[in-house]
Scaffold this motif. Structure first.
Motif, PDB file in Angstrom:
ATOM      1  N   LEU A 248       0.827  -1.209   0.000  1.00 21.89           N
ATOM      2  CA  LEU A 248       0.000   0.000   0.000  1.00 21.89           C
ATOM      3  C   LEU A 248       0.860   1.258   0.000  1.00 21.89           C
ATOM      4  O   LEU A 248       0.566   2.228  -0.702  1.00 21.89           O
ATOM      5  CB  LEU A 248      -0.933  -0.006   1.207  1.00 21.89           C
ATOM      6  CG  LEU A 248      -2.078  -1.024   1.167  1.00 21.89           C
ATOM      7  CD1 LEU A 248      -2.874  -0.979   2.464  1.00 21.89           C
ATOM      8  CD2 LEU A 248      -3.005  -0.775  -0.025  1.00 21.89           C
ATOM      9  N   ALA A 249       1.925   1.252   0.784  1.00 23.40           N
ATOM     10  CA  ALA A 249       2.801   2.423   0.839  1.00 23.40           C
ATOM     11  C   ALA A 249       3.452   2.688  -0.508  1.00 23.40           C
ATOM     12  O   ALA A 249       3.710   3.847  -0.873  1.00 23.40           O
ATOM     13  CB  ALA A 249       3.865   2.229   1.914  1.00 23.40           C
ATOM     14  N   LYS A 250       3.724   1.633  -1.252  1.00 20.09           N
ATOM     15  CA  LYS A 250       4.361   1.774  -2.565  1.00 20.09           C
ATOM     16  C   LYS A 250       3.389   2.337  -3.592  1.00 20.09           C
ATOM     17  O   LYS A 250       3.771   3.145  -4.452  1.00 20.09           O
ATOM     18  CB  LYS A 250       4.900   0.417  -3.025  1.00 20.09           C
ATOM     19  CG  LYS A 250       5.653   0.462  -4.340  1.00 20.09           C
ATOM     20  CD  LYS A 250       6.222  -0.904  -4.688  1.00 20.09           C
ATOM     21  CE  LYS A 250       6.994  -0.866  -6.007  1.00 20.09           C
ATOM     22  NZ  LYS A 250       7.555  -2.205  -6.336  1.00 20.09           N
ATOM     23  N   ILE A 251       2.127   1.939  -3.507  1.00 25.03           N
ATOM     24  CA  ILE A 251       1.129   2.347  -4.508  1.00 25.03           C
ATOM     25  C   ILE A 251       0.505   3.702  -4.173  1.00 25.03           C
ATOM     26  O   ILE A 251       0.312   4.538  -5.062  1.00 25.03           O
ATOM     27  CB  ILE A 251       0.019   1.283  -4.632  1.00 25.03           C
ATOM     28  CG1 ILE A 251       0.605  -0.036  -5.145  1.00 25.03           C
ATOM     29  CG2 ILE A 251      -1.100   1.762  -5.551  1.00 25.03           C
ATOM     30  CD1 ILE A 251      -0.384  -1.175  -5.163  1.00 25.03           C
ATOM     31  N   MET A 252       0.200   3.930  -2.889  1.00 24.24           N
ATOM     32  CA  MET A 252      -0.512   5.142  -2.480  1.00 24.24           C
ATOM     33  C   MET A 252       0.492   6.239  -2.124  1.00 24.24           C
ATOM     34  O   MET A 252       1.421   6.017  -1.353  1.00 24.24           O
ATOM     35  CB  MET A 252      -1.423   4.825  -1.294  1.00 24.24           C
ATOM     36  CG  MET A 252      -2.463   3.754  -1.589  1.00 24.24           C
ATOM     37  SD  MET A 252      -3.410   3.257  -0.121  1.00 24.24           S
ATOM     38  CE  MET A 252      -4.412   4.740   0.131  1.00 24.24           C
ATOM     39  N   SER A 253       0.262   7.424  -2.650  1.00 23.04           N
ATOM     40  CA  SER A 253       1.259   8.495  -2.514  1.00 23.04           C
ATOM     41  C   SER A 253       1.269   9.156  -1.146  1.00 23.04           C
ATOM     42  O   SER A 253       2.253   9.797  -0.781  1.00 23.04           O
ATOM     43  CB  SER A 253       1.016   9.562  -3.587  1.00 23.04           C
ATOM     44  OG  SER A 253      -0.284  10.122  -3.455  1.00 23.04           O
ATOM     45  N   ASN A 254       0.184   9.026  -0.370  1.00 21.39           N
ATOM     46  CA  ASN A 254       0.107   9.674   0.945  1.00 21.39           C
ATOM     47  C   ASN A 254      -0.147   8.648   2.042  1.00 21.39           C
ATOM     48  O   ASN A 254      -1.027   8.817   2.884  1.00 21.39           O
ATOM     49  CB  ASN A 254      -1.009  10.729   0.963  1.00 21.39           C
ATOM     50  CG  ASN A 254      -0.685  11.925   0.087  1.00 21.39           C
ATOM     51  OD1 ASN A 254       0.444  12.398   0.083  1.00 21.39           O
ATOM     52  ND2 ASN A 254      -1.666  12.406  -0.657  1.00 21.39           N
ATOM     53  N   CYS A 255       0.638   7.586   2.025  1.00 28.53           N
ATOM     54  CA  CYS A 255       0.391   6.461   2.926  1.00 28.53           C
ATOM     55  C   CYS A 255       1.574   6.239   3.867  1.00 28.53           C
ATOM     56  O   CYS A 255       2.696   5.988   3.418  1.00 28.53           O
ATOM     57  CB  CYS A 255       0.132   5.204   2.095  1.00 28.53           C
ATOM     58  SG  CYS A 255      -0.168   3.719   3.060  1.00 28.53           S
ATOM     59  N   ASP A 256       1.315   6.343   5.165  1.00 26.73           N
ATOM     60  CA  ASP A 256       2.309   6.028   6.189  1.00 26.73           C
ATOM     61  C   ASP A 256       1.998   4.665   6.786  1.00 26.73           C
ATOM     62  O   ASP A 256       0.835   4.263   6.874  1.00 26.73           O
ATOM     63  CB  ASP A 256       2.297   7.074   7.300  1.00 26.73           C
ATOM     64  CG  ASP A 256       2.752   8.444   6.820  1.00 26.73           C
ATOM     65  OD1 ASP A 256       3.576   8.498   5.892  1.00 26.73           O
ATOM     66  OD2 ASP A 256       2.269   9.455   7.369  1.00 26.73           O
ATOM     67  N   VAL A 257       3.036   3.976   7.230  1.00 24.23           N
ATOM     68  CA  VAL A 257       2.888   2.607   7.740  1.00 24.23           C
ATOM     69  C   VAL A 257       3.542   2.491   9.112  1.00 24.23           C
ATOM     70  O   VAL A 257       4.634   3.034   9.337  1.00 24.23           O
ATOM     71  CB  VAL A 257       3.530   1.593   6.770  1.00 24.23           C
ATOM     72  CG1 VAL A 257       3.674   0.224   7.417  1.00 24.23           C
ATOM     73  CG2 VAL A 257       2.717   1.496   5.478  1.00 24.23           C
ATOM     74  N   HIS A 258       2.879   1.772  10.007  1.00 15.91           N
ATOM     75  CA  HIS A 258       3.480   1.418  11.297  1.00 15.91           C
ATOM     76  C   HIS A 258       3.222  -0.066  11.531  1.00 15.91           C
ATOM     77  O   HIS A 258       2.072  -0.515  11.514  1.00 15.91           O
ATOM     78  CB  HIS A 258       2.886   2.241  12.437  1.00 15.91           C
ATOM     79  CG  HIS A 258       3.596   2.056  13.738  1.00 15.91           C
ATOM     80  ND1 HIS A 258       4.618   2.878  14.151  1.00 15.91           N
ATOM     81  CD2 HIS A 258       3.442   1.126  14.714  1.00 15.91           C
ATOM     82  CE1 HIS A 258       5.069   2.475  15.324  1.00 15.91           C
ATOM     83  NE2 HIS A 258       4.362   1.413  15.684  1.00 15.91           N
ATOM     84  N   LEU A 259       4.297  -0.820  11.757  1.00  7.10           N
ATOM     85  CA  LEU A 259       4.191  -2.249  12.036  1.00  7.10           C
ATOM     86  C   LEU A 259       4.387  -2.511  13.520  1.00  7.10           C
ATOM     87  O   LEU A 259       5.267  -1.920  14.150  1.00  7.10           O
ATOM     88  CB  LEU A 259       5.238  -3.018  11.231  1.00  7.10           C
ATOM     89  CG  LEU A 259       5.151  -2.914   9.710  1.00  7.10           C
ATOM     90  CD1 LEU A 259       6.300  -3.678   9.063  1.00  7.10           C
ATOM     91  CD2 LEU A 259       3.814  -3.431   9.202  1.00  7.10           C
ATOM     92  N   TYR A 260       3.578  -3.424  14.060  1.00  9.28           N
ATOM     93  CA  TYR A 260       3.626  -3.759  15.486  1.00  9.28           C
ATOM     94  C   TYR A 260       4.181  -5.161  15.677  1.00  9.28           C
ATOM     95  O   TYR A 260       3.647  -6.130  15.129  1.00  9.28           O
ATOM     96  CB  TYR A 260       2.222  -3.685  16.095  1.00  9.28           C
ATOM     97  CG  TYR A 260       1.650  -2.294  16.188  1.00  9.28           C
ATOM     98  CD1 TYR A 260       1.746  -1.547  17.359  1.00  9.28           C
ATOM     99  CD2 TYR A 260       1.002  -1.717  15.096  1.00  9.28           C
ATOM    100  CE1 TYR A 260       1.218  -0.271  17.451  1.00  9.28           C
ATOM    101  CE2 TYR A 260       0.463  -0.444  15.175  1.00  9.28           C
ATOM    102  CZ  TYR A 260       0.580   0.273  16.355  1.00  9.28           C
ATOM    103  OH  TYR A 260       0.057   1.544  16.426  1.00  9.28           O
TER     104      TYR A 260
END
Length: 293
Positions: A248-260
């Motif tokens: 999703l982060a690669k495709i969407m230009s305004n996407c932040d990711v946090h992994l738990y």
């Protein structure tokens, strides 16, 4: 109906959306946050967000529906385009409540619904928060064991409490010590509602829709989504692979990711304090969603 939930006042009611009745629970005041639950057997809105509602309702008007097919809402989902059907119902809910724009938080199936809402009508969505959303790389890899158990729950010998307990304790969370028998019992009772058994909202591969409708990575429209998005994913998710966050982060230009770490499919439940703080901070950065008292 007015009641209380923890320390929050709650207004519960049915809202007519076309031929459907959508049950919603409403908490708090302020900018609107629509919270969409997951699609596991026996799921419902308030139970999915039991550890989050009070915290978010301190700052927001929190709407928690039972999506079509679940809880006290009308049963049945269009199996030819399940995400689209849910998205249209939830957009219809906003219209019925005269809400021009809302933040949308979605877990699993609710995350897929939220993403589709942003694709279909971006002006209606302020910010997106997605926890282990469905529909990411789903047609590019063998389904996970957890997803197979979810889709197969009503097959074979049909729904049983043991199957439900295995799914919730084994697939939804990393550490099952807090999953009480009461939680299992409540979800099992909901899962054997005769209307649900007659028309399960999520089914296996027979009669599958077109791949682009169940896998956002095959839908070219996803690239155009400009909605600020926060993706939260448990590394130990056994239902939807955490690798979907990077996709999703690669495709969407305004996407932040946090992994738990040491967290499964229920980020909002297993890491509730961190989730509540992070989501509150993320949503507060956007003033495009007006307050409704």
């Amino acid at each position: 109906m007015n009641a209380t939930y923890g320390r929050c006042a709650v207004n519960e009611r049915l809202v007519s959306i076309g031929k459907r009745e959508i049950f919603i629970s409403e908490f708090g005041r302020g900018p609107t946050v629509l919270m969409l639950h997951g699609g596991g057997p026996g799921a419902s809105g308030v139970s999915n967000y039991s550890r989050n509602i009070e915290a978010l309702a301190a700052c927001y008007r929190v709407l928690v529906p039972d999506m079509p097919g679940y809880g006290k809402s009308t049963k049945g989902i269009d199996q030819s385009d399940p995400f689209g059907d849910l998205a249209q119902s939830m957009l219809g809910l906003l219209d019925a409540l005269k809400i021009r724009r809302a933040h949308v938080v979605g877990n699993s199936l609710g995350g897929a619904c939220a993403l589709r809402m942003a694709i279909e009508r971006p002006e209606a969505v302020g910010r997106l928060v997605l926890m282990g959303p469905g529909g990411v790389n789903t047609t590019r890899a063998i389904p996970t064991a957890g997803l197979r158990r979810l889709l197969g729950y009503y097959k074979g010998d049909g729904p049983t409490r043991d199957k439900l307990a295995t799914f919730v304790r084994g697939d939804l969370v990393y550490d099952a010590r807090d999953v009480t028998d009461a939680i299992i019992d409540e979800r099992f009772r909901a899962s054997i509602d005769p209307e649900v058994v007659a028309s399960p909202p999520l089914r296996g591969p027979r009669g599958m829709p077109k791949v682009r409708l169940i896998d956002f990575t095959r839908d070219d429209r996803l690239k155009a989504v400009q909605t600020p998005t926060l993706v939260l994913w448990g590394i130990e998710d056994k239902v939807n692979r955490a690798s979907g966050a990077k996709t999703l982060a690669k495709i969407m230009s305004n996407c932040d990711v946090h992994l738990y770490s040491k967290t499964g499919h229920w980020v909002q439940w297993e890491r509730a304090d961190e989730f509540n703080a992070m989501v509150t901070t993320f949503l507060a950065q956007d003033t495009s969603v007006g307050a409704v008292n």
